[in-house]
Motif scaffolding. Structure first.
Motif, short mmCIF file in Angstrom:
data_model
loop_
_atom_site.label_atom_id
_atom_site.label_comp_id
_atom_site.label_asym_id
_atom_site.label_seq_id
_atom_site.Cartn_x
_atom_site.Cartn_y
_atom_site.Cartn_z
N ILE A 1 6.31 14.03 0.49
CA ILE A 1 5.84 14.30 -0.87
C ILE A 1 6.44 15.61 -1.39
CG2 ILE A 1 3.79 14.66 -2.30
CD1 ILE A 1 4.20 11.77 -1.19
N PHE B 1 -7.33 10.49 -0.83
CA PHE B 1 -8.04 9.21 -0.93
C PHE B 1 -9.13 9.12 0.14
CE2 PHE B 1 -5.06 7.61 -3.89
CZ PHE B 1 -3.81 8.05 -3.50
N ARG C 1 2.14 12.88 -12.83
CA ARG C 1 1.58 12.82 -11.48
C ARG C 1 2.47 13.57 -10.50
NH1 ARG C 1 1.09 7.36 -12.70
NH2 ARG C 1 2.75 6.84 -11.21
N ARG C 2 3.76 13.44 -10.69
CA ARG C 2 4.71 14.05 -9.75
C ARG C 2 4.56 15.55 -9.73
NH1 ARG C 2 10.00 11.32 -8.79
NH2 ARG C 2 11.46 12.74 -7.79
N ILE D 1 1.06 4.23 -2.82
CA ILE D 1 0.90 5.67 -2.53
C ILE D 1 2.08 6.44 -3.10
CG2 ILE D 1 0.81 7.40 -0.69
CD1 ILE D 1 -0.43 5.16 1.07
N MET D 2 3.27 5.90 -2.91
CA MET D 2 4.46 6.56 -3.42
C MET D 2 4.39 6.69 -4.94
SD MET D 2 7.42 4.87 -1.02
CE MET D 2 8.81 5.70 -1.76
N ARG D 3 4.00 5.61 -5.60
CA ARG D 3 3.94 5.63 -7.07
C ARG D 3 2.88 6.60 -7.55
NH1 ARG D 3 5.98 5.12 -10.81
NH2 ARG D 3 4.96 3.50 -12.03
N ILE D 4 1.74 6.61 -6.86
CA ILE D 4 0.66 7.52 -7.26
C ILE D 4 1.11 8.98 -7.12
CG2 ILE D 4 -1.61 8.41 -6.55
CD1 ILE D 4 -2.41 5.53 -5.92
N ASN D 5 1.85 9.24 -6.04
CA ASN D 5 2.28 10.61 -5.80
C ASN D 5 3.46 11.04 -6.65
OD1 ASN D 5 0.80 12.15 -3.54
ND2 ASN D 5 0.90 10.07 -2.76
N GLY D 6 3.95 10.13 -7.47
CA GLY D 6 4.96 10.54 -8.44
C GLY D 6 6.35 9.99 -8.20
N PHE D 7 6.51 9.11 -7.22
CA PHE D 7 7.82 8.48 -7.09
C PHE D 7 8.02 7.57 -8.28
CE2 PHE D 7 9.75 9.33 -2.97
CZ PHE D 7 8.72 9.94 -2.28
N LYS E 1 0.84 -1.21 0.00
CA LYS E 1 0.00 0.00 0.00
C LYS E 1 0.87 1.25 0.00
CE LYS E 1 -4.09 1.47 2.47
NZ LYS E 1 -4.86 1.30 3.71
N GLU E 2 1.89 1.22 0.85
CA GLU E 2 2.81 2.35 0.96
C GLU E 2 3.48 2.63 -0.38
OE1 GLU E 2 4.69 1.89 4.82
OE2 GLU E 2 6.43 2.95 3.99
N LEU F 1 1.40 7.50 5.64
CA LEU F 1 2.44 6.55 6.05
C LEU F 1 2.47 6.51 7.58
CD1 LEU F 1 5.34 7.37 3.54
CD2 LEU F 1 3.43 5.82 3.30
N LEU G 1 -2.03 0.87 -9.89
CA LEU G 1 -2.23 1.99 -8.98
C LEU G 1 -3.70 2.20 -8.66
CD1 LEU G 1 0.35 4.47 -10.54
CD2 LEU G 1 0.71 2.69 -8.84
N LEU H 1 -5.64 0.92 -5.38
CA LEU H 1 -5.69 1.64 -4.10
C LEU H 1 -7.03 2.33 -3.93
CD1 LEU H 1 -3.71 2.18 -1.73
CD2 LEU H 1 -3.41 4.45 -2.69
N THR I 1 4.39 9.07 -14.81
CA THR I 1 4.90 9.29 -13.44
C THR I 1 5.26 10.76 -13.24
OG1 THR I 1 5.78 7.04 -13.39
CG2 THR I 1 6.67 8.58 -11.78
N LEU J 1 9.59 15.72 -3.48
CA LEU J 1 9.59 15.23 -4.86
C LEU J 1 9.81 16.34 -5.87
CD1 LEU J 1 6.65 12.64 -4.86
CD2 LEU J 1 9.06 12.17 -5.18
N LYS K 1 2.82 20.11 -3.13
CA LYS K 1 3.58 20.16 -4.38
C LYS K 1 3.15 21.31 -5.28
CE LYS K 1 2.63 15.94 -5.76
NZ LYS K 1 2.62 14.67 -6.55
N MET L 1 -3.46 7.12 -13.32
CA MET L 1 -3.24 5.87 -12.59
C MET L 1 -3.77 4.67 -13.38
SD MET L 1 -3.93 6.76 -8.63
CE MET L 1 -5.54 7.51 -8.77
N PHE M 1 -3.28 13.97 -4.72
CA PHE M 1 -4.36 13.00 -4.49
C PHE M 1 -4.85 13.03 -3.06
CE2 PHE M 1 -4.41 10.67 -8.43
CZ PHE M 1 -3.15 10.89 -8.96
#
Lengths: 845, 240
Positions: free
Chosen positions: B116, B98, B90-91, A751-757, A747-748, B104, A839, A842, B87, B119, B162, B63, B96
């Protein structure tokens, strides 16, 4: 369990099939590694038991320096607890067959104790018939119907045998020699009538005994009997000596060396002194010398007794026991580590799976389900996976690995050992432990969660550390780095299990390679640093020695002559050793004698005996202590230890000439040359020497190396099997731990991938944790592996082998390398999933 | 088609279709959506459960990919776009929020936002973002120590740090009670006003739709209604 709950339990297994299969595989590998050793040891003992029982192997063997009489035999048979007692006649000699010759022991057949097993032909019945041991038949290419000659070592007629010529009637196996590569001289078996009973004065060389159940008491009774009977025999022989003294005394009186009617003992002493000062006439000198020697020997033997040996005096029996013990030692060290690693990872996997379902458990609690109802689902998961894995492990141990181990050992036994079995007791114990572990893992994890209120289970967990406390210490790291440390701190159990599992797998590999390196290193050191000669030439007579010496000089070779004989250490057991006696200051040029403590060359000017380090360790001996020995002709000696030297292969004892004469009243006539041939052609030399009358054998200095390497190759084979299983275990364990961590962090990571990592940033986040745990595991694993290897090495060492005990940096490199490679491969596969993560799951969750 | 707007178009969706395999069948979730999303607007996507709202949001947010149709985001074609470019999209451009917060657990409220913020180069200060959602006193608390409303506000702070052009909120109040929902909606309302960010929020609550600038109603995978609210209500004026 109600139907829907059963459905949920089964689907839970399907949903977590990766973890389920991991547990099955880990249980399988752990149990297979452990039980294959257990079964092999049991199968070996069972086969040995059966073989020795069928051959009626003797429980006790009675010998005497003065031989045993028929009256002794009668009294032994009449001793309470003795079931059977059979006389044995024995003579050493050389068997000649065409051009081939071989030193042999000629033994009389027995019927009820120590019965030989005929594999071809029949047992000899007549006094001119014989049967030969299978290995002798193979070496001399003997068949039923062939004729052989048996002579003494000096080429004369055989001592105590009625004739020289025998017809081979059969080929057989003897219970005293159950190892086809046994170092003892092979047997030729003859009927008891083949021996010259008159020459033996109707005496017997040995009595083989079988006892009733209270063996220790029987042995005690026979020991008592032995003291009494021996004293009587000694007195009787001394009396006979007085009679035999008559011609010597008459000669001395005739020559005017003695007044008439001098008392017996005084007369002997006067004659001795006259012999020392050379006053005895030449013609009588030999007679007098022989008489004095016999008299002195008899006196020396006054304080002796019967020697009663049990099975441990038989080298092949001991060798079989050592094999069983070695397998058991590997089982209880190396293989046990498999079980420990497997148990730990299974415990962690079940616990982790339950932890991950804390919300579900909270929900079930909120709905009013009882603890036992919630627990039953996870119990099924844990117990069924562990049980299935263990079952496959048992089958693999029985049908695959045990066969491999027994096959490796089979060439060292004349009887068939390839009958794999299941040992039910260790199997039962392993099953009980495995199931208990699975139940405990599920119970402990569930109980911990079930004690919490339902709403606490549903809410996210609060880390147990305070940010202020950690902030000061970790501010040098980025937030990213601090997060990784906090992840590790909040999941100490996972970190501990991961480090321990990596360490365990690395330790198994390091142990295996350290053992291999130790064994091969011992051989290398022995034959490059310690043994400084190339060939050992053995001969029977002084004349042969002189001729061989001439040949060696003619070829410009350097050599030293020694007297070689075999001894047994009489320090509680009867371990065999080899005694070299000669000019030690020259001998040490051919066999390096390094002081085991200082590492410097040992000075050999002190009188006494020099023993090797392994013997000193076994019997806890220091310089200055007394070492008790028994020679081949049953003379005992108690000698001061003058030095202890380093040696890896063989069991060597070195003695100077003076000490030998003082101890055994015998001149140690040289019968062996240690020769340096360098790069010279050996076959030519061998041909020249082979023609010398009285030559016995020429063997390379590293002949023992072959025997040692044969022995170690079996252990090596078993270790390789365990290392292979260790590598598999490492792959499964690492894969399971990585998979569990990936699930936990899914899950973590989403979230990271969704946020652009990016994918590589997300992978890097996961990998940093892994790098730390893997490196920590490798460091601990290398240390633990070296420690375990040391323990195994010390337990595998025998009186005639010492292995290198130091750490092996190469083993560390290999262990670390394999662990790293597996870690990289496993994570490369598992972390690939990050690239393909959905993604949108989630938001759908 | 919606009314022509004077605002800049951030995203253009034309004939967007999304199908999912379902055993041997195919599930048609979106059946040809045409929609423009403008700068600095509050757009609510409203519909019953299972009508395709979240699917539409996932496609807008990069996504998920569409089965057919066109999508242009910030002037770039998003149909034939690589994973790396998605990516980056989104970055740099999207924040987002949810339904289940997804903070975290091992980071404090401020640290979740900072994580975040790191980034991008021109992010807001994490403290400032936390302040904007009114959680200065709770900045050093872990998610487990915050109420649900507070957690969702942290999630919003994380989304805005961001300085994205677009914030996508997927039923952000579905798990919250009325009072807390109003709290959260007030924050979102304020973000749109003060930051000029476009917010696209998915909800099944028709009342919430009243505070939007425009409302897109989805029904059975199709755009059944698109209307503008002449006088959008404030969050505190909502009642359900």
């Amino acid at each position: 369990m109600k139907y829907t709950r059963s459905l949920d339990a089964v689907r839970n297994i399907r949903r977590h099939k990766a973890s389920y299969i991991s547990i099955v595989l880990i249980a399988f590998l752990g149990v297979a590694a452990f039980l294959s050793m257990s079964y092999s040891s049991y199968a070996l003992k069972k086969a040995a038991s059966k073989a020795y029982r069928e051959m009626e192997f003797r429980e006790l063997e009675i010998v005497s320096p003065l031989m045993l009489t028929q009256e002794d035999l009668k009294m032994i048979r009449g001793t309470e607890g003795v079931v059977e007692a059979e006389p044995v006649y024995l003579s050493g000699g050389v068997a000649l067959c065409g051009d081939a010759h071989k030193s042999v022991s000629v033994l009389s057949l027995t019927e009820k104790v120590n019965s030989a097993k005929t594999i071809r032909g029949a047992e000899p019945k007549e006094s001119n018939e014989c049967a030969v041991e299978q290995r002798l038949a193979q070496e001399l290419d003997l068949k039923v119907g062939d004729e052989i000659y048996i002579v003494s070592s000096d080429g004369s007629s055989p001592t105590y045998l009625m004739q020289e010529r025998f017809t081979v009637t059969g080929i057989l196996l003897h219970p005293n020699h159950t190892n086809p590569t046994s170092p003892e001289t092979p047997y030729i078996l003859v009927a008891p009538d083949a021996f010259d009973h008159a020459a033996l004065d109707d005496c017997i060389m040995a009595v083989e005994v079988k006892t009733a159940k209270d063996r220790a008491e029987v042995e005690e009774r026979l020991t008592q009997l032995g003291r009494e009977r021996y004293m009587k025999r000694h007195a009787a022989l001394l009396w006979k000596q007085e009679e035999a003294a008559e011609p010597v005394v008459r000669m001395a009186e005739t020559e005017g060396l003695l007044p008439k009617d001098t008392p017996f003992y005084e007369a002997v002493e006067i004659v001795r002194k006259k012999a020392e000062t050379g006053e005895i006439p030449e013609t009588y000198r030999k007679l007098v010398e022989e008489y004095i020697n016999t008299f002195d020997r008899l006196n020396l033997l006054e304080k002796e007794s019967w020697i009663i040996n049990d099975e441990t005096a038989n080298i092949d029996y001991v060798s079989m026991k050592i094999d069983c013990e070695n397998i058991t030692k590997l089982e209880l060290s190396f293989s046990l580590l498999f079980i420990l690693i497997g148990a730990m990872v299974i415990y962690a996997t079940i616990g982790k799976m339950i932890d991950e379902q804390r919300e579900q458990i909270g929900g079930m609690k909120a709905f009013g389900m009882k603890g036992s109802e919630i627990f039953s689902k996870y119990l099924l998961f844990g117990v069924s996976s562990t049980a299935i894995g263990m079952l496959f492990g048992v089958l693999a141990a029985r049908f695959v690995f045990e066969g491999f181990v027994l096959h490796s050992y089979s060439r060292y036994y004349t009887y068939d050992i390839k009958h794999p079995v299941i040992a039910w007791i260790p199997t039962g114990i392993v099953f009980i432990i495995g199931i208990t572990l699975a139940v405990l893992a599920a119970y402990i994890a569930c109980r911990r969660l079930l004690r919490l209120a339902a709403d606490r289970l549903i809410r996210p967990q609060v880390p147990q550390f305070r940010p202020k406390a950690s902030a000061g210490r970790l501010t040098m790291f980025s937030l990213y780095g601090r997060l990784i440390f906090r992840n590790m701190r909040s999941d100490k159990k996972r970190i501990a299990v991961t480090v321990a599992a990596v360490a365990g797998c690395c330790a198994l590999i390091v142990t295996g390679f350290t053992l291999k390196s130790s064994m091969s290193g011992s051989v290398a050191r022995q034959y490059t640093q310690i043994v400084r000669f190339d060939e050992k030439i053995r001969y029977r007579t002084q004349e042969a020695g002189q001729m061989i010496e001439g040949i060696l000089r003619g070829n410009g070779l350097s050599y030293v002559a020694v007297h070689e004989t075999y001894i047994r250490y009489q320090m509680g057991d009867a371990t065999l050793g080899r005694l070299w006696c000669g000019n030690l200051s020259k001998v040490r040029d051919y066999l390096q004698m390094t002081d085991w403590k200082t590492g410097h060359e040992l000075k050999t000017d002190e009188k006494g005996v020099y023993i090797q380090r392994r013997i000193a360790e076994i019997y806890d001996l220091q310089v200055g202590d007394e070492l008790k020995l028994l020679t081949e002709d049953l003379q005992t000696g108690s000698v001061r230890i003058a030095g202890i030297f380093e040696n890896y292969i063989g069991s060597n004892v070195m003695m100077d000439r003076e000490t030998f004469v003082k101890q055994f009243a015998n001149e140690p006539e040289p019968n062996v040359f240690l020769v340096r041939t360098g790069k010279s052609e050996v076959s030519g030399l061998s041909e020249q020497i082979g023609k010398v009358e009285g030559f016995e054998s020429m063997e390379a200095a590293d002949a023992e190396r072959t025997m040692f390497e044969s022995l170690t190759s079996v252990v090596n084979g078993v270790i390789l099997l365990l290392v292979f299983l260790a590598a598999l275990m490492a792959a499964v364990v690492l894969s399971n731990l990585a998979h569990m961590y990936m699930l936990q962090k899914e899950k973590e990571l989403t979230i990271m991938r969704i946020n652009g990592f990016t994918v590589s940033e997300t992978v890097g986040y996961m990998v940093r944790d892994t790098i730390i745990t893997t490196l920590a595991g490798i460091v601990i694993g290398c240390a633990a592996g070296s420690g375990m290897a040391y323990y195994i090495i010390r337990s595998l060492e025998q009186p005639f082998t010492r292995m290198i005990r130091s750490v092996s940096p190469m083993a560390w490199l290999i262990g670390a390398g394999i662990t790293l490679v597996f870690t990289v491969l496993v994570h490369a596969v598992i972390l690939r999933k990050i690239k393909y993560m959905k993604l949108s799951d989630l938001t759908a969750a | 088609m919606d009314e022509i707007q004077e605002k800049t178009v951030l995203l253009k969706l034309r004939g967007v279709t999304k199908d999912f395999p379902s055993g041997d069948d195919v599930l048609h979730v979106l059946k040809g959506i045409d929609l423009n999303i403008y700068e600095n607007e509050f757009l609510v996507v409203y519909g019953e459960s299972g009508c395709g709202k979240s699917t539409l949001l996932n496609i807008i947010g990069g996504m998920d990919t569409l089965t057919a149709g066109d999508i242009t985001a910030f002037g770039k074609d998003h149909v034939h776009i690589s994973e790396k470019e998605l990516t980056q999209y989104r970055r740099k451009n999207v924040g987002f929020v949810f339904q289940t917060f997804n903070l975290l657990p091992n980071l404090t409220a401020r640290e979740n936002v900072q994580f975040i913020a790191d980034l991008v180069e021109d992010s807001m200060d994490a403290g400032e973002a936390i302040e904007k959602v009114g959680l200065r006193e709770r900045a050093k608390h872990f998610p487990g120590q915050l109420s649900q409303g507070q957690q969702q506000r942290v999630a919003i702070a994380r989304a805005i740090v961001k300085r994205p052009k677009l914030i996508l909120a997927d039923e952000p109040t579905a798990a919250l009670d009325y009072a807390t929902s109003i709290e959260v909606l007030s924050v979102i309302e304020n973000i749109v006003k003060t930051e000029g960010t476009t917010v696209v929020m998915v909800t099944h609550n028709a009342e919430i739709a009243k505070m939007a600038d425009r409302v897109v109603r989805l029904s059975d995978g199709k755009l059944s209604e698109l209307r503008s609210n002449a006088k959008p209500l404030k969050a505190v004026e909502l009642s359900w």
